[in-house]
Write a protein that holds these residues in place. Structure first.
Motif, PDB file in Angstrom:
ATOM      1  N   GLU A   1      86.067  35.797  25.379  1.00  0.00           N
ATOM      2  CA  GLU A   1      85.122  36.874  24.749  1.00  0.00           C
ATOM      3  C   GLU A   1      85.253  36.801  23.170  1.00  0.00           C
ATOM      4  O   GLU A   1      84.259  37.182  22.584  1.00  0.00           O
ATOM      5  CB  GLU A   1      85.359  38.242  25.500  1.00  0.00           C
ATOM      6  N   LEU A   2      86.472  36.732  22.732  1.00  0.00           N
ATOM      7  CA  LEU A   2      86.684  37.006  21.159  1.00  0.00           C
ATOM      8  C   LEU A   2      85.878  35.716  20.466  1.00  0.00           C
ATOM      9  O   LEU A   2      84.929  35.912  19.542  1.00  0.00           O
ATOM     10  CB  LEU A   2      88.032  36.585  20.952  1.00  0.00           C
ATOM     11  N   ASN A   3      86.063  34.468  21.264  1.00  0.00           N
ATOM     12  CA  ASN A   3      85.217  33.332  20.751  1.00  0.00           C
ATOM     13  C   ASN A   3      83.838  33.451  20.918  1.00  0.00           C
ATOM     14  O   ASN A   3      82.882  33.033  19.667  1.00  0.00           O
ATOM     15  CB  ASN A   3      85.484  32.193  21.602  1.00  0.00           C
ATOM     16  N   ALA A   4      83.143  34.127  21.969  1.00  0.00           N
ATOM     17  CA  ALA A   4      81.717  34.290  21.936  1.00  0.00           C
ATOM     18  C   ALA A   4      81.260  35.578  20.946  1.00  0.00           C
ATOM     19  O   ALA A   4      80.347  35.431  20.245  1.00  0.00           O
ATOM     20  CB  ALA A   4      81.402  34.855  23.298  1.00  0.00           C
ATOM     21  N   GLU A   5      82.263  36.382  20.595  1.00  0.00           N
ATOM     22  CA  GLU A   5      82.034  37.606  19.811  1.00  0.00           C
ATOM     23  C   GLU A   5      81.822  36.877  18.637  1.00  0.00           C
ATOM     24  O   GLU A   5      80.888  37.475  17.361  1.00  0.00           O
ATOM     25  CB  GLU A   5      82.887  38.681  19.901  1.00  0.00           C
ATOM     26  N   ILE A   6      82.423  36.085  17.943  1.00  0.00           N
ATOM     27  CA  ILE A   6      82.373  35.631  16.453  1.00  0.00           C
ATOM     28  C   ILE A   6      81.791  34.474  16.296  1.00  0.00           C
ATOM     29  O   ILE A   6      81.677  33.820  15.306  1.00  0.00           O
ATOM     30  CB  ILE A   6      84.015  35.341  15.928  1.00  0.00           C
TER      31      ILE A   6
END
Length: 160
Positions: free
Chosen positions: A31-36
């Motif tokens: 999720e963090l990878n997708a968010e950034i």
């Protein structure tokens, strides 16, 4: 700016449920990878290794938008982050993301900038509204290459 994130500090700050840990951590990372992914961030997310997956060297995984690192055996994520900073040629270009006051204080002493988890989340939200840049390809830093070279040379001398 290179962002070094204290992985579990960030994870436990925003995760509403942590069990099962491995699965929840994996989902958090994705999720963090997708968010950034839409931002031009250079991020290293550092976690403590466990006894089961601990190795003499840090284990790393490159994702599309960030590098995920598990600290080497016998070295906490905090110690690994501080070691990275101590080998960094220009620590002022490093931003440590943590709400751990002790780690933040030590990182600032080494010349790095710091943000709390909350400040970083606000920054991402603000940047998300204003940015549509491509993701920057990440490469191994000179500081980390020097650190690894020092480790290899030390072990080579020990073997002789």
């Amino acid at each position: 700016m290179h962002y070094v994130i204290d992985g579990y500090n960030f994870f436990f700050c925003i995760a509403s449920q942590i069990n099962p840990l491995k699965q929840t951590r994996t989902e958090f990372i994705e999720e963090l990878n997708a968010e950034i992914s839409s931002h031009n961030f250079h991020i290293t997310l550092v976690f403590d290794s466990t006894r089961e997956n601990g190795t003499p060297f840090a284990s790393k995984k490159m994702l599309s938008s960030m590098e995920v690192v598990f600290s080497p055996e016998g070295l906490s994520a905090d110690e690994y982050i501080l070691e990275m900073l101590s080998y960094c040629a220009i620590p002022q270009n490093e931003m440590v993301i943590t709400s751990d006051r002790d780690l933040a204080k030590k990182a600032r002493y080494l010349g790095a900038k710091t943000k709390t988890i909350e400040e970083f989340l606000q920054y991402i939200t603000k940047k998300k509204k204003h940015s549509n840049k491509e993701v920057k390809i990440q490469q191994e830093s000179e500081a980390n290459m020097k650190r690894l070279q020092d480790i290899f040379e030390k072990r080579l001398k020990e073997e002789e």
